[in-house]
Write a protein that holds these residues in place. Structure first.
Motif, mmCIF file in Angstrom:
data_model
loop_
_atom_site.group_PDB
_atom_site.id
_atom_site.type_symbol
_atom_site.label_atom_id
_atom_site.label_comp_id
_atom_site.label_asym_id
_atom_site.label_seq_id
_atom_site.Cartn_x
_atom_site.Cartn_y
_atom_site.Cartn_z
ATOM 1 N N THR A 34 0.813 -1.221 0.000
ATOM 2 C CA THR A 34 0.000 0.000 0.000
ATOM 3 C C THR A 34 0.843 1.266 0.000
ATOM 4 N N GLY A 35 2.158 1.113 0.045
ATOM 5 C CA GLY A 35 3.052 2.281 0.043
ATOM 6 C C GLY A 35 3.262 2.846 -1.351
ATOM 7 N N ASN A 36 3.997 3.921 -1.416
ATOM 8 C CA ASN A 36 4.241 4.615 -2.677
ATOM 9 C C ASN A 36 5.209 3.891 -3.603
ATOM 10 N N ASP A 37 6.011 2.960 -3.081
ATOM 11 C CA ASP A 37 7.028 2.298 -3.900
ATOM 12 C C ASP A 37 6.488 1.175 -4.781
ATOM 13 N N TRP A 38 5.365 0.582 -4.400
ATOM 14 C CA TRP A 38 4.828 -0.542 -5.177
ATOM 15 C C TRP A 38 4.426 -0.023 -6.552
ATOM 16 N N PRO A 39 4.951 -0.627 -7.630
ATOM 17 C CA PRO A 39 4.799 -0.030 -8.965
ATOM 18 C C PRO A 39 3.440 -0.200 -9.642
ATOM 19 N N LEU A 40 2.659 -1.154 -9.217
ATOM 20 C CA LEU A 40 1.407 -1.445 -9.911
ATOM 21 C C LEU A 40 0.274 -1.533 -8.906
ATOM 22 N N GLN A 41 -0.750 -0.716 -9.073
ATOM 23 C CA GLN A 41 -1.885 -0.748 -8.151
ATOM 24 C C GLN A 41 -3.100 -1.446 -8.762
ATOM 25 N N ASN A 42 -3.196 -1.440 -10.077
ATOM 26 C CA ASN A 42 -4.330 -2.068 -10.750
ATOM 27 C C ASN A 42 -3.906 -3.377 -11.377
ATOM 28 N N GLY A 43 -4.805 -4.329 -11.348
ATOM 29 C CA GLY A 43 -4.546 -5.639 -11.927
ATOM 30 C C GLY A 43 -5.174 -6.697 -11.048
ATOM 31 N N PRO A 44 -5.518 -7.825 -11.624
ATOM 32 C CA PRO A 44 -6.199 -8.878 -10.863
ATOM 33 C C PRO A 44 -5.431 -9.336 -9.627
ATOM 34 N N ALA A 45 -4.130 -9.564 -9.769
ATOM 35 C CA ALA A 45 -3.346 -10.046 -8.626
ATOM 36 C C ALA A 45 -3.194 -8.964 -7.566
ATOM 37 N N GLN A 46 -3.171 -7.702 -7.983
ATOM 38 C CA GLN A 46 -3.056 -6.601 -7.020
ATOM 39 C C GLN A 46 -4.309 -6.534 -6.148
ATOM 40 N N SER A 47 -5.460 -6.663 -6.774
ATOM 41 C CA SER A 47 -6.724 -6.666 -6.019
ATOM 42 C C SER A 47 -6.789 -7.850 -5.068
ATOM 43 N N LYS A 48 -6.326 -9.000 -5.535
ATOM 44 C CA LYS A 48 -6.394 -10.214 -4.709
ATOM 45 C C LYS A 48 -5.473 -10.139 -3.500
ATOM 46 N N VAL A 49 -4.287 -9.536 -3.658
ATOM 47 C CA VAL A 49 -3.392 -9.444 -2.501
ATOM 48 C C VAL A 49 -3.967 -8.472 -1.474
ATOM 49 N N ARG A 50 -4.577 -7.390 -1.927
ATOM 50 C CA ARG A 50 -5.196 -6.455 -0.964
ATOM 51 C C ARG A 50 -6.334 -7.132 -0.204
ATOM 52 N N ALA A 69 -0.454 -14.823 -2.487
ATOM 53 C CA ALA A 69 -1.044 -13.694 -3.206
ATOM 54 C C ALA A 69 0.012 -12.632 -3.493
ATOM 55 N N LEU A 70 0.918 -12.413 -2.544
ATOM 56 C CA LEU A 70 2.009 -11.458 -2.741
ATOM 57 C C LEU A 70 2.891 -11.888 -3.905
ATOM 58 N N LEU A 71 3.238 -13.155 -3.974
ATOM 59 C CA LEU A 71 4.094 -13.646 -5.055
ATOM 60 C C LEU A 71 3.414 -13.465 -6.407
ATOM 61 N N ARG A 72 2.120 -13.727 -6.487
ATOM 62 C CA ARG A 72 1.391 -13.508 -7.739
ATOM 63 C C ARG A 72 1.371 -12.027 -8.109
ATOM 64 N N ALA A 73 1.179 -11.158 -7.111
ATOM 65 C CA ALA A 73 1.171 -9.712 -7.360
ATOM 66 C C ALA A 73 2.554 -9.236 -7.803
ATOM 67 N N ALA A 74 3.600 -9.785 -7.224
ATOM 68 C CA ALA A 74 4.961 -9.414 -7.614
ATOM 69 C C ALA A 74 5.239 -9.833 -9.052
ATOM 70 N N ARG A 75 4.797 -11.037 -9.412
ATOM 71 C CA ARG A 75 4.972 -11.487 -10.806
ATOM 72 C C ARG A 75 4.210 -10.571 -11.756
ATOM 73 N N GLU A 76 3.000 -10.228 -11.395
ATOM 74 C CA GLU A 76 2.190 -9.356 -12.240
ATOM 75 C C GLU A 76 2.843 -7.983 -12.411
ATOM 76 N N ALA A 77 3.533 -7.510 -11.377
ATOM 77 C CA ALA A 77 4.193 -6.201 -11.414
ATOM 78 C C ALA A 77 5.634 -6.301 -11.937
ATOM 79 N N TYR A 78 6.053 -7.497 -12.368
ATOM 80 C CA TYR A 78 7.406 -7.723 -12.899
ATOM 81 C C TYR A 78 8.489 -7.359 -11.894
ATOM 82 N N LEU A 79 8.274 -7.730 -10.648
ATOM 83 C CA LEU A 79 9.257 -7.481 -9.602
ATOM 84 C C LEU A 79 10.134 -8.696 -9.394
ATOM 85 N N LYS A 80 11.364 -8.462 -9.005
ATOM 86 C CA LYS A 80 12.306 -9.518 -8.683
ATOM 87 C C LYS A 80 12.084 -9.938 -7.234
#
Length: 83
Positions: A34-50, A69-80
């Motif tokens: 929920t902080g400012n650093d997370w690069p992607l706020q919209n997307g199916p995995a983002q909603s599911k992790v919240r 859910a976090l791992l899926r959101a990270a993949r969706e946001a292309y995070l390492k």
């Protein structure tokens, strides 16, 4: 309501905004996602992790479900990450 210590999971190292962080609790995930650093706020995995975070805080989901859910959101946001 459970204590934060009871909402722990196997650590995940994730790189966001050039900084690697180790997450091991539902609260860690909530602060990062929920902080400012997370690069992607919209997307199916983002909603599911919240939703998973809220449900875990209400004792409706396990910490491991939040972790997944976090791992899926990270993949969706292309995070390492290292899980």
């Amino acid at each position: 309501m459970k204590t934060d210590k009871s909402r722990t999971f196997r650590p995940v190292k994730i790189t966001v905004a050039g900084r690697t962080r180790e997450l091991k609790t539902v609260l860690d995930v909530a602060k990062l996602h929920t902080g400012n650093d997370w690069p992607l706020q919209n997307g199916p995995a983002q909603s599911k992790v919240r939703l998973a975070m809220v449900e875990a805080l209400n004792d409706e989901k396990s910490p491991e479900e939040v972790r997944q859910a976090l791992l899926r959101a990270a993949r969706e946001a292309y995070l390492k990450y290292d899980a």
